[in-house]
Design an enzyme around this catalytic site. Structure first.
Site, short mmCIF file in Angstrom:
data_model
loop_
_atom_site.label_atom_id
_atom_site.label_comp_id
_atom_site.label_asym_id
_atom_site.label_seq_id
_atom_site.Cartn_x
_atom_site.Cartn_y
_atom_site.Cartn_z
NE ARG A 1 53.62 45.77 40.76
CZ ARG A 1 54.29 44.64 40.59
NH1 ARG A 1 55.59 44.61 40.82
NH2 ARG A 1 53.67 43.54 40.24
CE LYS B 1 45.69 67.62 37.62
NZ LYS B 1 44.67 68.56 37.09
CD GLU C 1 47.97 77.33 31.37
OE1 GLU C 1 47.57 77.54 32.54
OE2 GLU C 1 47.34 76.62 30.55
CD GLU D 1 41.88 69.07 39.52
OE1 GLU D 1 43.00 69.06 39.01
OE2 GLU D 1 40.84 69.26 38.87
CG ASN E 1 41.59 72.73 36.11
OD1 ASN E 1 42.66 72.54 35.55
ND2 ASN E 1 41.05 71.84 36.93
CG HIS F 1 42.40 75.29 32.01
ND1 HIS F 1 42.83 76.50 32.50
CD2 HIS F 1 43.52 74.63 31.62
CE1 HIS F 1 44.15 76.57 32.42
NE2 HIS F 1 44.59 75.46 31.88
CG HIS G 1 46.23 74.02 26.42
ND1 HIS G 1 44.97 73.54 26.70
CD2 HIS G 1 46.79 74.31 27.62
CE1 HIS G 1 44.79 73.53 28.01
NE2 HIS G 1 45.87 74.00 28.59
P1 NAD Z 1 54.29 70.55 23.12
O1 NAD Z 1 54.93 69.65 24.07
O2 NAD Z 1 53.57 69.96 21.96
O3 NAD Z 1 55.38 71.58 22.60
C1 NAD Z 1 55.00 72.58 21.67
C2 NAD Z 1 55.90 72.56 20.43
O4 NAD Z 1 57.15 73.18 20.75
C3 NAD Z 1 56.26 71.19 19.91
O5 NAD Z 1 56.31 71.23 18.52
C4 NAD Z 1 57.65 70.95 20.49
O6 NAD Z 1 58.41 70.02 19.74
C5 NAD Z 1 58.23 72.33 20.39
N1 NAD Z 1 59.30 72.65 21.32
C6 NAD Z 1 59.40 72.29 22.62
N2 NAD Z 1 60.42 72.92 23.20
C7 NAD Z 1 61.00 73.70 22.25
C8 NAD Z 1 62.07 74.62 22.26
N3 NAD Z 1 62.73 74.90 23.37
N4 NAD Z 1 62.37 75.26 21.10
C9 NAD Z 1 61.64 75.02 19.97
N5 NAD Z 1 60.60 74.18 19.90
C10 NAD Z 1 60.27 73.53 21.04
O7 NAD Z 1 53.23 71.51 23.84
P2 NAD Z 1 53.18 72.17 25.29
O8 NAD Z 1 52.35 73.37 25.13
O9 NAD Z 1 54.51 72.28 25.91
O10 NAD Z 1 52.38 71.09 26.15
C11 NAD Z 1 51.06 70.72 25.82
C12 NAD Z 1 50.76 69.42 26.52
O11 NAD Z 1 50.87 69.62 27.93
C13 NAD Z 1 49.37 68.89 26.27
O12 NAD Z 1 49.47 67.51 25.99
C14 NAD Z 1 48.65 69.10 27.60
O13 NAD Z 1 47.66 68.14 27.83
C15 NAD Z 1 49.78 68.98 28.56
N6 NAD Z 1 49.57 69.66 29.85
C16 NAD Z 1 49.80 68.94 30.97
C17 NAD Z 1 49.66 69.53 32.21
C18 NAD Z 1 49.98 68.77 33.46
O14 NAD Z 1 49.71 69.27 34.55
N7 NAD Z 1 50.58 67.60 33.34
C19 NAD Z 1 49.28 70.89 32.31
C20 NAD Z 1 49.06 71.59 31.13
C21 NAD Z 1 49.22 70.97 29.90
N1 GLY Z 2 47.24 72.09 34.95
C1 GLY Z 2 46.39 71.95 36.08
C2 GLY Z 2 46.96 71.13 37.17
O1 GLY Z 2 48.11 70.79 37.16
O2 GLY Z 2 46.26 70.80 38.07
#
Ligand code: NAD
Ligand code: GLY
Length: 371
Positions: free
Chosen positions: A128, A150, A192, A244, A252, A255, A272
């Protein structure tokens, strides 16, 4: 250790407030990490790529912070968005139970948004809710996903469909680790960063314009400023509207169009952040079609995105009907009405839920022509 370069932003959420530390050489900073632990058990969660970066140095530096804790490392998570899954959610829970972690454990997410979102959802639900620290290693994760609480995993029917709002107790954004990020991943994160200027801060947007070369080259001082200002903007929005209900939707910007492009191109053609860049151009064109901004505002955005290496031309092979359809399926649809974030100027946006399909078609047609 270079403690002089560390700066911190507070995410102000009452008794769930937490610091986001930003600087260089932070991975081994026990002094920043230890105050965030809830007990003497720690589980570091990372993926196979990050575990082996720099000969395993990132992981070992983080592990080194916990000399007096019981530390377990889960480093077998495969790399990739498709692994933000139920199967891996369960695999991490299994691991925690096998290693006898209890309610006073702290999960430390070392990675990009995939590792952070998945680990956060485990932290929110294991027993939990247990301790949670984020060490974001991509630019996108440092300026966006690690801040704001999130957390989610994907369902076969859609991305991020199962999740929780669950804030970490600290975030450590070490900009040095961005040096190993593939260029495309790094550049995608800049979308971003630029977004924060568009939605909230004209001076920051102008700073990004003046410093686009330094940003593209990963200059450390430029990066510290960019990450800090991005986190400050996000923290202020989250503090006002954590779940939100209203204002947080401005995060967003771009987005809704971006998600449609990602979906229609099978999540393979664009990262993305690249899709968000295209979406921001389309949202700016929509704002121009509505007469909210003049065409030079759209041009400024396009010029900045191009200057840092992001794509700007909305894909011409996607039909307007398909894009509209895909946007209709977006989960941010409220009561059958699509919400769009539109710009009134650089630095000021608002939610509009009365956008017409004619306006959308016109915006997409303009966005396809972006050069
Ligand atoms: P990711 O986590 O897939 O990382 C991108 C790539 O970079 C991967 O191959 C990873 O292994 C590699 N990597 C990470 N750090 C590295 C480093 N320092 N050096 C070399 N390689 C490295 O992608 P991302 O763009 O970081 O995140 C995308 C995800 O985030 C999606 O799932 C999306 O839905 C989520 N997201 C969440 C929120 C939120 O508010 N929680 C906001 C935006 C996106
Ligand atoms: N990435 C949008 C949010 O965190 O609300």
């Amino acid at each position: 250790m270079n403690q002089t370069k560390t700066t911190s932003v507070n995410v102000s959420l009452g008794d769930r407030s937490y610091p986001v530390h930003i600087g260089q050489d932070l991975l081994g900073r026990g002094d920043l990490m230890l105050p965030a632990l809830v007990g003497d058990q720690v589980a570091i969660i990372t993926n196979t790529t990050i575990a082996s970066l720099e000969g395993g140095c990132y992981l070992e530096s983080v592990r080194g912070c916990f000399a007096n804790q019981k530390v377990d490392v889960y480093d077998q998570l495969p790399d990739g968005e498709q692994h933000k899954s139920f199967a891996n959610y369960q695999a991490i829970l299994d691991f925690l139970m096998q290693r006898r972690h209890n309610r006073s454990t702290t999960l430390v997410a070392l990675g990009g948004g995939v590792v952070g979102d998945l680990t956060g959802f485990v932290a929110a639900t294991f027993q939990r809710g247990v301790g949670f620290v984020q060490i974001p290693t991509t630019l996108l994760a440092q300026v966006d996903s690690s801040v704001g609480g999130k957390t989610a995993i994907n369902h076969p029917a859609g991305k991020n469909m199962v999740g929780a709002f669950y804030q970490p107790s600290a975030v450590l954004a070490d900009i040095d680790v961005l040096n190993t990020l593939p260029l495309r991943e790094y550049t995608a994160g800049l979308a971003e960063v630029i977004k924060y200027g568009v939605i909230e801060d004209p001076d920051f947007f102008a700073w990004c314009e003046a410093n686009s070369a330094a940003l593209a080259e990963r200059d450390p001082q430029a990066l510290i400023h960019a990450v800090k200002r991005s986190v400050e903007v996000k923290a202020a929005v989250v503090a006002e509207d954590e779940r939100e209900q209203g204002r947080r939707a401005i995060l967003n910007y771009g987005h809704t169009f971006g998600h449609a492009v990602e979906m229609l191109t099978g999540y393979t053609r664009y990262l993305h952040g690249e899709a968000v860049a295209l979406g921001m151009v389309a949202a700016a064109q929509l704002s121009a079609v509505q007469g909210r901004v003049t065409p030079d505002v759209v041009e400024r955005l396009i010029d900045l995105l191009k200057a840092v290496g992001l794509p700007v031309a909305f894909p011409a092979d996607l039909s307007e009907d398909a894009v509209l359809d895909a946007m209709g399926m977006d989960k941010k649809v409220l009561d059958g009405r699509q919400r769009f974030i539109v710009a009134d100027s650089i630095g000021s946006v608002q939610v509009d839920d009365a956008v017409t399909s004619m306006q959308l078609r016109s915006a997409i047609a303009q966005a396809v022509l972006s050069k």
